[in-house]
Scaffold this motif. Structure first.
Motif, PDB file in Angstrom:
ATOM      1  N   ASP A 108       1.721  -3.371  11.290  1.00 41.90           N
ATOM      2  CA  ASP A 108       1.169  -2.021  11.152  1.00 41.90           C
ATOM      3  C   ASP A 108      -0.270  -2.026  11.676  1.00 41.90           C
ATOM      4  OD1 ASP A 108      -0.153   0.295  10.253  1.00 41.90           O
ATOM      5  OD2 ASP A 108       1.151   0.455   8.505  1.00 41.90           O
ATOM      6  N   SER A 110      -2.590   0.227  11.822  1.00 41.84           N
ATOM      7  CA  SER A 110      -3.563   0.887  10.959  1.00 41.84           C
ATOM      8  C   SER A 110      -3.986  -0.030   9.807  1.00 41.84           C
ATOM      9  CB  SER A 110      -2.990   2.198  10.414  1.00 41.84           C
ATOM     10  OG  SER A 110      -3.945   2.854   9.625  1.00 41.84           O
ATOM     11  N   GLU A 111      -3.022  -0.693   9.189  1.00 45.39           N
ATOM     12  CA  GLU A 111      -3.341  -1.640   8.116  1.00 45.39           C
ATOM     13  C   GLU A 111      -4.147  -2.814   8.655  1.00 45.39           C
ATOM     14  OE1 GLU A 111       0.161  -2.858   5.998  1.00 45.39           O
ATOM     15  OE2 GLU A 111       0.587  -0.820   5.299  1.00 45.39           O
ATOM     16  N   GLU A 112      -3.803  -3.265   9.846  1.00 46.76           N
ATOM     17  CA  GLU A 112      -4.540  -4.376  10.450  1.00 46.76           C
ATOM     18  C   GLU A 112      -5.983  -3.967  10.745  1.00 46.76           C
ATOM     19  OE1 GLU A 112      -4.952  -8.343  12.026  1.00 46.76           O
ATOM     20  OE2 GLU A 112      -3.784  -7.347  10.470  1.00 46.76           O
ATOM     21  N   ASP A 114      -7.747  -1.789   9.062  1.00 51.02           N
ATOM     22  CA  ASP A 114      -8.424  -1.823   7.765  1.00 51.02           C
ATOM     23  C   ASP A 114      -8.789  -3.253   7.375  1.00 51.02           C
ATOM     24  OD1 ASP A 114      -8.259   0.935   7.469  1.00 51.02           O
ATOM     25  OD2 ASP A 114      -6.412   0.849   6.303  1.00 51.02           O
ATOM     26  N   ARG A 115      -7.861  -4.192   7.590  1.00 47.11           N
ATOM     27  CA  ARG A 115      -8.101  -5.597   7.246  1.00 47.11           C
ATOM     28  C   ARG A 115      -9.258  -6.166   8.066  1.00 47.11           C
ATOM     29  NH1 ARG A 115      -7.274 -10.761   8.629  1.00 47.11           N
ATOM     30  NH2 ARG A 115      -6.443 -10.260  10.689  1.00 47.11           N
TER      31      ARG A 115
END
Length: 123
Positions: A108, A110-112, A114-115
């Motif tokens: 994902d 988007s999640e990456e 954020d990370r």
């Protein structure tokens, strides 16, 4: 399924002549998911540590323009996501610049993103 992506750290360079930078965001492009986004977090205390007279409102406005470019505002709406990413990460001598482009794999984007912001900007 994990897909390849490219990203660069967005750096603030409040005094070009000194060459000091702080990480203020990340821009991430994933061609396979048609994803391009920038996430920013300007830590004013860090910025003031290297330039007590930094123009914080101007830097915040410049950061907002990265997000607008990713979203296709203005002239950016006429070019592809990949072209927008390449334009954003091109070398420049301004108060904001992108660091080197790196690659990775993620399920994902988007999640990456954020990370990566947590790991590279907020820490």
């Amino acid at each position: 399924m994990r897909v390849p992506y490219e990203y660069a750290v967005i750096q603030a360079v409040p005094r070009i002549e000194r060459g000091e930078v702080i990480n203020v965001g990340v821009v991430l492009y994933c061609q396979r998911r048609d994803f391009l986004a920038a996430r920013t977090d300007l830590r004013e205390d860090r910025l003031r540590a290297i330039d007590p007279h930094a123009d914080v409102p101007a830097i915040r406005a410049a950061l907002a323009s990265w997000d607008a470019t990713c979203g296709g505002s203005g002239a950016a709406g006429d070019i592809s996501l990949g072209e927008r990413f390449r334009w954003l990460v091109a070398p420049r001598s301004t108060i904001l610049r992108a660091g080197p482009v790196h690659m990775g794999l993620a399920a994902d984007p988007s999640e990456e993103l954020d990370r990566l912001v947590e790991l590279l900007v907020k820490v």
